[in-house]
Design a protein around this motif. Structure first.
Motif, PDB file in Angstrom:
ATOM      1  N   ILE A 167       0.858  -1.181   0.000  1.00 59.94           N
ATOM      2  CA  ILE A 167       0.000   0.000   0.000  1.00 59.94           C
ATOM      3  C   ILE A 167       0.898   1.236   0.000  1.00 59.94           C
ATOM      4  CG2 ILE A 167      -1.815   1.256   1.224  1.00 59.94           C
ATOM      5  CD1 ILE A 167      -2.633  -1.464   2.437  1.00 59.94           C
ATOM      6  N   ILE A 168       0.713   2.108  -0.988  1.00 63.78           N
ATOM      7  CA  ILE A 168       1.562   3.291  -1.187  1.00 63.78           C
ATOM      8  C   ILE A 168       0.740   4.530  -0.888  1.00 63.78           C
ATOM      9  CG2 ILE A 168       2.947   4.555  -2.872  1.00 63.78           C
ATOM     10  CD1 ILE A 168       3.286   1.865  -4.360  1.00 63.78           C
ATOM     11  N   ILE A 169       1.213   5.338   0.072  1.00 59.81           N
ATOM     12  CA  ILE A 169       0.421   6.458   0.584  1.00 59.81           C
ATOM     13  C   ILE A 169       1.164   7.777   0.408  1.00 59.81           C
ATOM     14  CG2 ILE A 169      -0.704   7.409   2.645  1.00 59.81           C
ATOM     15  CD1 ILE A 169      -0.751   4.485   3.724  1.00 59.81           C
ATOM     16  N   SER A 170       0.474   8.778  -0.122  1.00 56.32           N
ATOM     17  CA  SER A 170       0.987  10.153  -0.208  1.00 56.32           C
ATOM     18  C   SER A 170       0.388  10.966   0.935  1.00 56.32           C
ATOM     19  CB  SER A 170       0.598  10.790  -1.550  1.00 56.32           C
ATOM     20  OG  SER A 170       1.162  10.081  -2.633  1.00 56.32           O
ATOM     21  N   ASP A 171       1.195  11.816   1.579  1.00 57.10           N
ATOM     22  CA  ASP A 171       0.688  12.650   2.669  1.00 57.10           C
ATOM     23  C   ASP A 171      -0.191  13.790   2.167  1.00 57.10           C
ATOM     24  OD1 ASP A 171       2.051  11.029   4.364  1.00 57.10           O
ATOM     25  OD2 ASP A 171       3.369  12.568   5.187  1.00 57.10           O
ATOM     26  N   ASN A 172       0.115  14.297   0.971  1.00 57.81           N
ATOM     27  CA  ASN A 172      -0.608  15.450   0.416  1.00 57.81           C
ATOM     28  C   ASN A 172      -1.889  14.963  -0.266  1.00 57.81           C
ATOM     29  OD1 ASN A 172      -1.501  17.773  -0.842  1.00 57.81           O
ATOM     30  ND2 ASN A 172       0.526  18.400  -1.548  1.00 57.81           N
ATOM     31  N   LYS A 173      -2.972  14.862   0.509  1.00 54.97           N
ATOM     32  CA  LYS A 173      -4.230  14.322  -0.023  1.00 54.97           C
ATOM     33  C   LYS A 173      -4.874  15.265  -1.031  1.00 54.97           C
ATOM     34  CE  LYS A 173      -3.720  10.964   2.903  1.00 54.97           C
ATOM     35  NZ  LYS A 173      -3.107   9.703   2.454  1.00 54.97           N
ATOM     36  N   GLU A 174      -4.666  16.569  -0.864  1.00 56.34           N
ATOM     37  CA  GLU A 174      -5.260  17.519  -1.802  1.00 56.34           C
ATOM     38  C   GLU A 174      -4.675  17.363  -3.198  1.00 56.34           C
ATOM     39  OE1 GLU A 174      -5.067  21.514  -0.432  1.00 56.34           O
ATOM     40  OE2 GLU A 174      -6.215  21.121   1.399  1.00 56.34           O
ATOM     41  N   GLN A 175      -3.407  17.101  -3.288  1.00 52.54           N
ATOM     42  CA  GLN A 175      -2.749  16.956  -4.582  1.00 52.54           C
ATOM     43  C   GLN A 175      -2.915  15.561  -5.162  1.00 52.54           C
ATOM     44  OE1 GLN A 175       1.685  16.548  -5.095  1.00 52.54           O
ATOM     45  NE2 GLN A 175       1.492  18.567  -6.028  1.00 52.54           N
ATOM     46  N   CYS A 176      -2.835  14.543  -4.311  1.00 54.50           N
ATOM     47  CA  CYS A 176      -2.772  13.162  -4.802  1.00 54.50           C
ATOM     48  C   CYS A 176      -4.066  12.378  -4.609  1.00 54.50           C
ATOM     49  CB  CYS A 176      -1.631  12.416  -4.107  1.00 54.50           C
ATOM     50  SG  CYS A 176      -0.028  13.211  -4.311  1.00 54.50           S
ATOM     51  N   GLY A 177      -5.034  12.968  -3.896  1.00 54.40           N
ATOM     52  CA  GLY A 177      -6.275  12.246  -3.647  1.00 54.40           C
ATOM     53  C   GLY A 177      -6.191  11.420  -2.375  1.00 54.40           C
ATOM     54  N   PRO A 178      -7.344  11.091  -1.797  1.00 60.21           N
ATOM     55  CA  PRO A 178      -7.357  10.402  -0.494  1.00 60.21           C
ATOM     56  C   PRO A 178      -7.051   8.914  -0.565  1.00 60.21           C
ATOM     57  CG  PRO A 178      -9.590  10.752  -1.286  1.00 60.21           C
ATOM     58  CD  PRO A 178      -8.685  11.421  -2.282  1.00 60.21           C
ATOM     59  N   GLU A 179      -7.198   8.310  -1.740  1.00 53.00           N
ATOM     60  CA  GLU A 179      -7.044   6.862  -1.843  1.00 53.00           C
ATOM     61  C   GLU A 179      -5.587   6.470  -2.101  1.00 53.00           C
ATOM     62  OE1 GLU A 179      -9.419   4.734  -1.165  1.00 53.00           O
ATOM     63  OE2 GLU A 179     -10.743   6.450  -0.765  1.00 53.00           O
ATOM     64  N   PRO A 180      -5.083   5.461  -1.405  1.00 49.92           N
ATOM     65  CA  PRO A 180      -3.706   4.988  -1.660  1.00 49.92           C
ATOM     66  C   PRO A 180      -3.638   4.180  -2.948  1.00 49.92           C
ATOM     67  CG  PRO A 180      -4.765   3.576  -0.054  1.00 49.92           C
ATOM     68  CD  PRO A 180      -5.735   4.696  -0.336  1.00 49.92           C
ATOM     69  N   ILE A 181      -2.426   3.949  -3.405  1.00 43.73           N
ATOM     70  CA  ILE A 181      -2.182   3.060  -4.539  1.00 43.73           C
ATOM     71  C   ILE A 181      -1.814   1.687  -3.975  1.00 43.73           C
ATOM     72  CG2 ILE A 181      -0.663   2.594  -6.502  1.00 43.73           C
ATOM     73  CD1 ILE A 181      -0.339   5.644  -6.776  1.00 43.73           C
ATOM     74  N   ILE A 182      -2.370   0.648  -4.546  1.00 45.94           N
ATOM     75  CA  ILE A 182      -2.092  -0.708  -4.069  1.00 45.94           C
ATOM     76  C   ILE A 182      -1.458  -1.518  -5.201  1.00 45.94           C
ATOM     77  CG2 ILE A 182      -3.068  -2.825  -3.134  1.00 45.94           C
ATOM     78  CD1 ILE A 182      -5.278  -1.168  -1.880  1.00 45.94           C
ATOM     79  N   LEU A 183      -0.271  -2.034  -4.937  1.00 42.09           N
ATOM     80  CA  LEU A 183       0.409  -2.916  -5.884  1.00 42.09           C
ATOM     81  C   LEU A 183       0.347  -4.341  -5.350  1.00 42.09           C
ATOM     82  CD1 LEU A 183       3.618  -0.862  -6.740  1.00 42.09           C
ATOM     83  CD2 LEU A 183       1.445  -0.888  -7.958  1.00 42.09           C
ATOM     84  N   LYS A 184       0.137  -5.282  -6.247  1.00 40.39           N
ATOM     85  CA  LYS A 184       0.068  -6.677  -5.801  1.00 40.39           C
ATOM     86  C   LYS A 184       0.508  -7.613  -6.923  1.00 40.39           C
ATOM     87  CE  LYS A 184      -4.926  -6.421  -6.627  1.00 40.39           C
ATOM     88  NZ  LYS A 184      -6.260  -6.558  -6.016  1.00 40.39           N
ATOM     89  N   GLY A 185       0.686  -8.852  -6.556  1.00 36.68           N
ATOM     90  CA  GLY A 185       1.049  -9.859  -7.540  1.00 36.68           C
ATOM     91  C   GLY A 185       2.384  -9.569  -8.198  1.00 36.68           C
ATOM     92  N   THR A 186       2.395  -9.689  -9.532  1.00 33.49           N
ATOM     93  CA  THR A 186       3.636  -9.481 -10.287  1.00 33.49           C
ATOM     94  C   THR A 186       4.104  -8.032 -10.262  1.00 33.49           C
ATOM     95  OG1 THR A 186       2.344  -9.188 -12.319  1.00 33.49           O
ATOM     96  CG2 THR A 186       3.146 -11.415 -11.827  1.00 33.49           C
ATOM     97  N   GLU A 187       3.216  -7.095  -9.914  1.00 30.33           N
ATOM     98  CA  GLU A 187       3.616  -5.687  -9.822  1.00 30.33           C
ATOM     99  C   GLU A 187       4.682  -5.488  -8.750  1.00 30.33           C
ATOM    100  OE1 GLU A 187      -0.397  -3.225 -11.038  1.00 30.33           O
ATOM    101  OE2 GLU A 187      -0.332  -4.159  -9.055  1.00 30.33           O
ATOM    102  N   LEU A 188       4.634  -6.307  -7.717  1.00 30.53           N
ATOM    103  CA  LEU A 188       5.607  -6.189  -6.629  1.00 30.53           C
ATOM    104  C   LEU A 188       7.026  -6.522  -7.082  1.00 30.53           C
ATOM    105  CD1 LEU A 188       3.558  -7.804  -3.705  1.00 30.53           C
ATOM    106  CD2 LEU A 188       3.887  -5.374  -4.196  1.00 30.53           C
TER     107      LEU A 188
END
Length: 205
Positions: A167-188
């Motif tokens: 789970i990849i989280i940005s602190d700046n929610k206004e710029q990046c949005g409130p939802e985190p990015i999730i990488l899984k499977g072969t993306e890792l």
């Protein structure tokens, strides 16, 4: 680095005023020669930066243990290609109070410039980030800030590691949005961990 920037760095470290006359004396040139280089925005050479560090830091009243000499990589993108690091690295002195966690002598640290505002208010654009190089199989500590390479791009983000997902989280929610990015499977498999942020220096740019 420009002369004025280097002077500001040294003043922040030594807590003393440094003049163009001081710089001219070290390089055995006239004050006007230094001012001419400044007006032309001529960059300091690596050996010139090291000479200034030796002159002002090694002979300063600061206790030597309060400053740590570290590798500094100004070119952010070079970190994905380890073969380029030795060509572009410089050395700077970092006050030990800039670390946000205890310094471990057996660990390797280096410094990079932050790029962008996605981690505000914790990290601002052009902050100098102190990175502790993580070991290949080191476990990620949830909610800590890490630097990593993904598809030839560098990211500085908070990470949370679950089973088979990151789970990849940005602190700046206004710029990046409130939802985190999730990488899984072969993306890792595309992620290359470069280190954990162990501190930062904001005033010296």
């Amino acid at each position: 680095m420009l002369i004025d920037q280097k002077i500001q760095d040294l003043q922040n470290l030594t807590k003393r005023k440094i003049t163009y006359d001081d710089i001219a004396k070290i390089f055995n040139v006239s004050r006007s020669a230094i001012q001419n280089r400044i007006s032309r925005k001529q960059q300091l050479k690596d050996w010139e930066e090291e000479k200034l560090d030796d002159a002002f830091l090694k002979n300063s009243d600061l206790e030597q243990k309060s400053l740590i000499k570290m590798e500094y990589f100004p070119e952010f993108s070079d970190l994905c290609e380890e073969n380029n690091l030795s060509e572009n690295k410089k050395f700077i002195y970092i006050p030990i109070e800039c670390f946000t966690e205890p310094v471990i002598k057996s660990e390797k640290y280096y410094v990079i410039n932050a790029l962008g505002n996605s981690m505000q208010p914790y990290i601002y654009d052009n902050d100098k980030l102190i990175v502790r190089k993580t070991k290949e199989k080191e476990q990620i500590t949830d909610n800590r800030v890490y630097i990593f390479c993904y598809e030839n791009q560098i990211f500085v983000k908070r990470l949370i590691k679950n089973i088979n997902q990151l789970i990849i989280i940005s602190d700046n929610k206004e710029q990046c949005g409130p939802e985190p990015i999730i990488l899984k499977g072969t993306e890792l498999e595309k992620i290359k961990m470069l280190g954990q942020i162990a501190g930062l220096m904001r005033d010296c740019r």
